[in-house]
Design an enzyme around this catalytic site. Structure first.
Site, short mmCIF file in Angstrom:
data_model
loop_
_atom_site.label_atom_id
_atom_site.label_comp_id
_atom_site.label_asym_id
_atom_site.label_seq_id
_atom_site.Cartn_x
_atom_site.Cartn_y
_atom_site.Cartn_z
N GLU A 175 0.82 -1.21 0.00
CA GLU A 175 0.00 0.00 0.00
C GLU A 175 0.86 1.26 0.00
O GLU A 175 0.52 2.24 -0.67
CB GLU A 175 -0.95 -0.02 1.20
N HIS A 217 -10.29 1.18 0.27
CA HIS A 217 -10.66 0.19 1.29
C HIS A 217 -12.17 -0.04 1.38
O HIS A 217 -12.61 -0.89 2.16
CB HIS A 217 -10.14 0.63 2.66
#
Length: 339
Positions: free
Chosen positions: A169, A203
């Protein structure tokens, strides 16, 4: 007519020298943001293209096979996006070279000192939660014996949360994306507040996965859960982007991300409860019979009020100290921009 007036009139007929304009950015902010969105899709979409990485009512995202498949997928995505960003940065006329590109992407210098300072700064912010986990819950014994490493090295969920997730990420949302916005001469404020929104939105697919694996959970509960996660990830994304700009170190934001994942969401309400193995001692537990100690545990396992007060005091002290040290502990010669 005065000589000065004549001189001014004659000068007005001459071609005016144009002020030197700053060079136009090699990339516009809109194009940089579009690339960031494309990178996000490259990262997330493959999860749902294969049955091995796509959750189902009988297959959770925490299943080892799903985690292994997703780690392979995101690793490939990060390689692709890193190469694209490196090529774009290297194609800048007169200013593109491999060393500058690697610096913009946080790979060089590595920034070991910056990483230590960034994690230390973040630990100060988590002073209250560290007190709860280490002292109240007795976790300090596991910390000094490094027992938690087993969950990372032998468990797929721990490896995903502490290693694979933070690395991939941060590579995608910091190393690959932020340099493009800097190249577009986007303001620091816009970079810090824009990239975290995309990071948070990346997310939201967890809402879909949660509904699949928990079909009986009320929709409003699932929405609130996703909104909380979006808020937390967006706030963290802003903080990580700030650290990345200030330190120029990919390693620093990876370590901070791993630390925050390990700590989890801090407690902002409620009363503390004793863990199975605490360092408080029997004088505050069920063996204490005089009933006079304000720090004793209650029949439901919650600790006395004094420990809860201590937690929230440390939470405030940590936040104040973090604010005071923020600029000093993030200062670096490898910074990617000036503030």
């Amino acid at each position: 007519m005065a000589p000065t007036d004549l001189y001014s009139r004659l000068k007005s007929y001459l071609p005016h020298e144009t002020e030197e304009q700053p060079p136009k950015p090699a990339l516009s902010t809109y194009v940089a943001v579009a690339l960031l969105v494309v990178y996000t899709l490259i990262y997330v979409v493959p999860f749902y293209l294969s049955s091995t990485t796509r959750p189902s009512p009988n297959l959770s995202r925490d299943a080892p096979s799903v985690i292994r498949g997703r780690i392979t997928s995101v690793t490939t995505s990060c390689i692709i996006c890193s190469v694209l960003t490196f090529v774009i940065l290297g194609s800048i006329p007169e200013d593109g070279n491999p060393i500058k590109s690697l610096h913009a992407m946080g790979w060089f210098p590595v920034g070991f000192l910056e990483a230590i300072q960034a994690v230390g700064l973040t630990a100060i912010l988590f002073l209250g939660p560290l007190f709860e986990a280490g002292v109240i819950m007795g976790g300090w014994r596991d910390w000094i014996r490094l027992r938690g490493l087993g969950e990372i090295t032998h468990g797929w969920i721990g490896y995903r949360n502490i290693v694979a997730g933070p690395v991939t990420e941060e590579v995608l949302f910091r190393s690959c994306s932020v340099p493009l916005l800097i190249l577009a001469q986007t303001s620091n404020t816009t970079i810090i507040f824009l990239t975290p929104i995309v990071f948070g939105l990346a997310h939201l697919h967890h809402f879909y996965e949660f509904r699949i694996t928990h079909p009986h959970t009320p929709v409003i509960g699932a929405i609130l859960r996703s909104l909380l996660q979006f808020t937390y990830t967006t706030l963290f994304g802003g903080y990580a982007t700030f650290l990345y700009l200030r330190t120029g170190s990919l390693l620093a934001v990876i370590f901070v991300h791993a630390f925050c994942n390990w700590m989890g969401f801090p407690r902002f309400w409620g009363r503390l409860s004793a863990g199975e193995e605490t360092v408080i001692g029997p004088d505050v537990g069920n063996d204490r019979r005089d009933g006079k100690d304000a720090a004793r545990t209650t029949t439901d396992g919650s600790l006395g009020l004094i420990w809860t007060i201590a937690y929230y005091v440390l939470l405030v002290i940590g936040a104040v100290s973090w604010k005071q040290l923020l600029w000093r502990w993030t200062e670096s010669k490898s910074a990617l921009t000036t503030f």
